[in-house]
Motif scaffolding. Structure first.
Motif, PDB file in Angstrom:
ATOM      1  N   UNK A 170       0.836  -1.185   0.186  1.00 39.09           N
ATOM      2  CA  UNK A 170       0.045  -0.099  -0.081  1.00 39.09           C
ATOM      3  C   UNK A 170       1.026   1.353  -0.021  1.00 39.09           C
ATOM      4  N   UNK A 171       0.671   2.155   1.023  1.00 35.82           N
ATOM      5  CA  UNK A 171       1.407   3.323   0.799  1.00 35.82           C
ATOM      6  C   UNK A 171       1.773   4.005   2.315  1.00 35.82           C
ATOM      7  N   UNK A 172       2.654   4.825   2.226  1.00 35.38           N
ATOM      8  CA  UNK A 172       3.099   5.504   3.277  1.00 35.38           C
ATOM      9  C   UNK A 172       2.771   7.101   3.144  1.00 35.38           C
ATOM     10  N   UNK A 173       1.874   7.622   3.667  1.00 32.81           N
ATOM     11  CA  UNK A 173       1.668   8.986   3.414  1.00 32.81           C
ATOM     12  C   UNK A 173       0.796   9.733   4.522  1.00 32.81           C
ATOM     13  N   UNK A 174       0.585  10.998   4.348  1.00 30.12           N
ATOM     14  CA  UNK A 174      -0.143  11.768   5.644  1.00 30.12           C
ATOM     15  C   UNK A 174      -1.249  11.071   5.822  1.00 30.12           C
ATOM     16  N   UNK A 175      -2.145  10.377   5.185  1.00 32.90           N
ATOM     17  CA  UNK A 175      -3.307   9.640   5.472  1.00 32.90           C
ATOM     18  C   UNK A 175      -3.213   8.364   6.370  1.00 32.90           C
ATOM     19  N   UNK A 176      -1.877   7.799   6.405  1.00 36.56           N
ATOM     20  CA  UNK A 176      -1.596   6.777   7.343  1.00 36.56           C
ATOM     21  C   UNK A 176      -1.172   6.928   8.602  1.00 36.56           C
ATOM     22  N   UNK A 177      -1.107   8.359   9.070  1.00 33.98           N
ATOM     23  CA  UNK A 177      -0.460   8.591  10.342  1.00 33.98           C
ATOM     24  C   UNK A 177      -0.966   9.881  10.999  1.00 33.98           C
ATOM     25  N   UNK A 178      -0.502  10.325  12.197  1.00 29.01           N
ATOM     26  CA  UNK A 178      -0.773  11.310  12.836  1.00 29.01           C
ATOM     27  C   UNK A 178       0.456  11.877  13.148  1.00 29.01           C
TER      28      UNK A 178
END
Lengths: 226, 226
Positions: free
Chosen positions: A200-208
């Motif tokens: 998948x991805x690692x972006x702003x939507x995956x984290x706080x």
């Protein structure tokens, strides 16, 4: 190139060489027109959201590659908002693996009797089932094993990879004065050896992520970080 | 004898020798006048409920004693509806430990994507926090350790004891043609060695039991079993 799946925020195509092409879309999840990475339905379209997510994903997946941490990443084309990946099969019908450095969100909603808001957590890992209908419930190592979703040995690998990857992201963000509170990852099995890799991805939507105590909106993170 | 605590279904007194006396009451938990062992408030009073629960508890705690499984039990007086127990301290603010032999209840509500109703489970153990406000959330071994509620070594003992005790109850019920679907236990630490022991009670209100495929109401279980 064969279209095989339409996701909430990505379309998936099968390439002739057996790899897959992920087309990052400008659709983002949310409720009532407000972007919410934790929401289960597409709430709005933001121009450039797909490319923004891909830029961060490309950056982090390439750092992980340098460090020898296995992912499904092959390469990315920012202009076209596409990423080429190796084929991987998810665990069961899909799991999310969360790594927490501070007590916020659902952790605090569940364990508020024992934890204070923002309390440091030592790379705490938990797994949730992707199941919109049942609000993505958390699931234990024992239950994953008993329900045939993930073996005990695989759980160990998954937990270890999650902490390694999350620590890499945390350190990268820290270089820009950004603090990672928590991150949500996805994994799959790939190849004949069924190796466990990040997908998948690692972006702003995956984290706080926070800067100077202030939450950074998912789309702001890319501008601030890259 | 000093009154020290008023619980939903029991009052607790401290005895002069350092032991405690549990007074089983006829108050039972429920909603809208209907007995529901899973409810968090007292819903009604049923004459004989306290004695009925104590009779089963005395029976099971004495079987466990014979088998050398540690509990807080000293003795019981059915007539007075009282049980004498050794002092024990609960983990954190109280935990419940569930052992499941069939997929029903909250397990099915959470993992229905992977489990069918009534599907056999192999003495599956899970821990929940006693927290009415947050609907008694499940908590993992890692979270128990990180929040200082239970060490990893203690978790192993707790899980092992839970399976041993649940298997004893399951076998006892099976002698009367009754099938145990799941059971909820409580544990505490006792003595200077902080030994982990079973506390509270084992009665119809702690378990789901079935006969010929039909659910047995908590107060019926004592009549059917003893």
């Amino acid at each position: 190139m064969k279209h095989i799946y339409t996701g909430k925020t990505k379309d998936v195509y099968e390439l002739n060489d057996g790899n897959y092409l992920l087309q990052f879309k400008d659709d983002v999840t949310g409720v009532d027109g407000v972007f919410d990475p934790g929401a289960n339905s597409v709430g709005l379209t933001i121009e450039g959201a797909g490319r923004s997510g891909l830029k961060l994903t490309k950056y982090f997946f390439e750092v992980l590659k340098e460090k020898g941490i296995p992912t499904h990443y092959v390469d990315a084309d920012i202009e076209k908002a596409t990423m080429t990946v190796k084929p991987a099969e998810v665990f069961g019908k899909g799991l999310e693996v969360i790594c927490r450095y501070r007590a916020v969100g659902s952790f605090l909603r569940r364990y508020g009797l024992y934890a204070e808001e923002g309390q440091p957590l030592d790379a705490f890992v938990e797994v949730t089932i992707k199941d919109d209908e049942r609000q993505d419930p958390p699931i234990s190592e024992d239950a994953l094993d008993m329900l045939g979703i993930l073996s005990k040995d695989e759980y160990k690998v998954l937990k270890d990879l999650t902490q390694q990857i999350s620590n890499v992201v945390k350190e990268e963000l820290a270089k820009k004065g950004i603090e990672l509170y928590d991150i949500k990852l996805e994994f799959g099995r790939t190849g004949t050896g069924r190796q466990i890799v990040l997908i998948d991805e690692i972006s702003g939507g995956n984290m706080r992520a926070y800067k100077d105590g202030k939450y950074i909106e998912p789309l702001e993170l890319e501008k601030l970080f890259l």
